[in-house]
Design a protein around this motif. Structure first.
Motif, short mmCIF file in Angstrom:
data_model
loop_
_atom_site.label_atom_id
_atom_site.label_comp_id
_atom_site.label_asym_id
_atom_site.label_seq_id
_atom_site.Cartn_x
_atom_site.Cartn_y
_atom_site.Cartn_z
N GLU A 78 0.87 -1.18 0.00
CA GLU A 78 0.00 0.00 0.00
C GLU A 78 0.91 1.22 0.00
N PHE A 79 0.88 1.98 -1.09
CA PHE A 79 1.84 3.07 -1.28
C PHE A 79 1.15 4.42 -1.10
N HIS A 80 1.84 5.34 -0.43
CA HIS A 80 1.33 6.70 -0.22
C HIS A 80 2.43 7.70 -0.57
N ASP A 81 2.05 8.80 -1.17
CA ASP A 81 3.02 9.86 -1.43
C ASP A 81 3.51 10.47 -0.12
N GLU A 82 2.63 10.56 0.87
CA GLU A 82 3.01 11.16 2.15
C GLU A 82 2.14 10.58 3.26
N LEU A 83 2.78 10.29 4.39
CA LEU A 83 2.09 9.86 5.60
C LEU A 83 2.75 10.52 6.79
N ALA A 84 2.01 10.64 7.86
CA ALA A 84 2.64 11.07 9.10
C ALA A 84 3.63 10.01 9.56
N SER A 85 3.19 8.73 9.52
CA SER A 85 4.04 7.63 9.96
C SER A 85 3.53 6.34 9.34
N THR A 86 4.41 5.58 8.71
CA THR A 86 3.97 4.30 8.15
C THR A 86 3.57 3.33 9.26
N ASN A 87 4.25 3.40 10.42
CA ASN A 87 3.87 2.52 11.52
C ASN A 87 2.47 2.83 12.02
N ALA A 88 2.13 4.12 12.11
CA ALA A 88 0.80 4.50 12.59
C ALA A 88 -0.28 3.97 11.64
N THR A 89 -0.06 4.12 10.34
CA THR A 89 -1.03 3.61 9.37
C THR A 89 -1.07 2.09 9.41
N ALA A 90 0.09 1.45 9.58
CA ALA A 90 0.13 -0.01 9.66
C ALA A 90 -0.64 -0.51 10.88
N ARG A 91 -0.59 0.22 12.00
CA ARG A 91 -1.37 -0.17 13.18
C ARG A 91 -2.86 -0.16 12.87
N GLU A 92 -3.30 0.84 12.11
CA GLU A 92 -4.71 0.90 11.73
C GLU A 92 -5.08 -0.30 10.85
N ARG A 93 -4.20 -0.63 9.91
CA ARG A 93 -4.48 -1.78 9.03
C ARG A 93 -4.45 -3.08 9.82
N ALA A 94 -3.56 -3.19 10.79
CA ALA A 94 -3.50 -4.39 11.62
C ALA A 94 -4.78 -4.55 12.43
N ALA A 95 -5.29 -3.45 12.96
CA ALA A 95 -6.54 -3.50 13.72
C ALA A 95 -7.70 -3.93 12.84
N ASP A 96 -7.59 -3.68 11.53
CA ASP A 96 -8.65 -4.08 10.59
C ASP A 96 -8.45 -5.50 10.07
N ASP A 99 -2.76 -8.69 7.09
CA ASP A 99 -1.65 -9.63 7.28
C ASP A 99 -0.87 -9.68 5.97
N GLY A 100 0.46 -9.60 6.06
CA GLY A 100 1.27 -9.60 4.85
C GLY A 100 1.09 -8.33 4.04
N LEU A 101 0.96 -7.20 4.73
CA LEU A 101 0.77 -5.90 4.08
C LEU A 101 1.93 -4.99 4.42
N ALA A 102 2.53 -4.38 3.41
CA ALA A 102 3.58 -3.39 3.62
C ALA A 102 3.04 -2.01 3.31
N VAL A 103 3.02 -1.14 4.30
CA VAL A 103 2.63 0.25 4.12
C VAL A 103 3.90 1.05 3.82
N VAL A 104 3.92 1.71 2.66
CA VAL A 104 5.12 2.40 2.19
C VAL A 104 4.77 3.85 1.89
N ALA A 105 5.66 4.78 2.23
CA ALA A 105 5.44 6.20 1.95
C ALA A 105 6.66 6.79 1.26
N GLU A 106 6.42 7.71 0.35
CA GLU A 106 7.51 8.46 -0.29
C GLU A 106 8.19 9.35 0.74
N ARG A 107 7.41 9.91 1.65
CA ARG A 107 7.99 10.69 2.73
C ARG A 107 7.07 10.63 3.94
N GLN A 108 7.65 10.86 5.14
CA GLN A 108 6.89 10.92 6.39
C GLN A 108 7.02 12.31 7.00
N THR A 109 5.98 12.75 7.64
CA THR A 109 6.04 14.05 8.31
C THR A 109 6.18 13.90 9.82
#
Length: 326
Positions: A78-96, A99-109
């Motif tokens: 799952e690719f994003h141009d910008e995220l605050a944190s890939t770990n934070a978004t990954a936690r949301e996906r994990a709660a949903d 499994d076997g998902l990589a959250v990737v960002a071009e940059r983090q803020t």
């Protein structure tokens, strides 16, 4: 990547192929082939129409489909141009339930590393968080942190950058000191106190007493970044050995991490091979106080053994500093 689309790409990598040839080989309709080719073009793959059929000219430098194209493992990106944190978004996906998902960002803020330290995340770096659901007890989760650091260090070495690991998971490139330079190529040298930081790892998990519910391996790598744009004490793959293919580098890290964590007994030997800490004088700040002595080994699932004046001490967690020999 959708499996049939992956097979279309694999076929075109070996040379041009017509729509009817692809349809016959993959046992789908020509209309379906056209649809897959269009989706690949939209994802940035340059596929041209030639007299010999569809021809794959270029692969996008980065992005979900480009990374999935390089992966051997079955991982969705799952690719994003910008995220605050890939770990934070990954936690949301994990709660949903991911499994076997990589959250990737071009940059983090708002990237963060261990001990909630800021992680500077300029464009050109690699920022990814992999969600997995390993069938292990929470007590074994530190081995996954070591595995992530190993995966980065080994992939860096394959790219021509000889990286090592400071316990537990800081990936560093050893740097010569002023004394090293003065000693010359054959003189005696003291090891540097540390090295320039190339990458960091932050793992998070949620679980019950006997099993992990989900585990996230967050990885930040200074890849194609000008070292001048990084904090003091940091370096990049581009600065050490030249630019790399980020899609291939990240795919290599994810594949190696999954390989290591499928057999946790392989983690400690692999970590020792890349360790910068073993044999060094260290000071480790732990929740119970400072431990100082010589780092002699690691024990499963990742504790550092420090030989002190009062005997060996097993350190499960802490902030490690390399010291110069007395």
């Amino acid at each position: 990547m959708q499996e049939t689309r992956r097979r279309v790409l694999e076929t075109l990598e070996s040379g041009p192929a017509t729509g009817p040839e692809l349809a016959a080989q993959l046992d789908i309709s020509r209309a379906a082939i056209w649809n897959h080719v269009q989706r690949l073009r939209e994802a940035g793959f340059e596929i041209t129409d030639t007299a010999d059929g569809y021809e794959l000219r270029t692969v996008p430098e980065y992005g979900a489909a480009a990374i999935e194209h390089e992966l051997a493992a079955n991982v969705e990106v799952e690719f994003h141009d910008e995220l605050a944190s890939t770990n934070a978004t990954a936690r949301e996906r994990a709660a949903d339930g991911a499994d076997g998902l990589a959250v990737v960002a071009e940059r983090q803020t708002g990237g963060r590393g261990r001990l909630d330290r800021e992680w500077v995340s300029p464009v050109g770096g690699i920022y990814a968080s992999l969600v997995t659901r390993p069938d292990v007890p929470p007590a074994e989760s530190p081995a996954f942190t070591l595995a992530a650091a190993i995966a980065v260090a080994e992939t860096a070495a394959e790219a021509g950058v000889d990286a090592g690991i400071k316990w537990p998971n800081d990936v560093l490139v050893p740097q010569p000191t002023a004394d090293d330079i003065a000693a010359g190529p054959t003189g005696e040298r003291d090891p540097p106190t540390d090295g320039a930081k190339l990458a960091g790892v932050l793992t998070e998990m949620e679980g019950e007493a006997d099993r992990v519910s989900w585990l996230i391996a967050g990885i930040g790598v200074n890849a194609n970044v000008d070292p001048a744009k990084l904090p003091a004490g940091a370096t990049s793959l581009a600065g050490e050995g030249g630019p790399v293919s980020r899609r291939a580098f990240l795919a290599g890290v994810l594949d190696r991490f999954l390989e290591l964590t499928s057999d946790l007994e392989s983690v400690l030997p692999a970590w020792r091979r890349r360790a910068l800490t073993l044999g060094r004088e260290v000071r480790v700040e732990t929740p119970r106080g400072v431990v100082e002595g010589t780092a002699t080994d690691v024990e499963f699932p990742g504790a550092l053994i420090v030989e002190t004046t009062e005997g060996p001490v097993r350190v499960a967690a802490g902030d490690c500093e390399h010291l110069r020999p007395r």
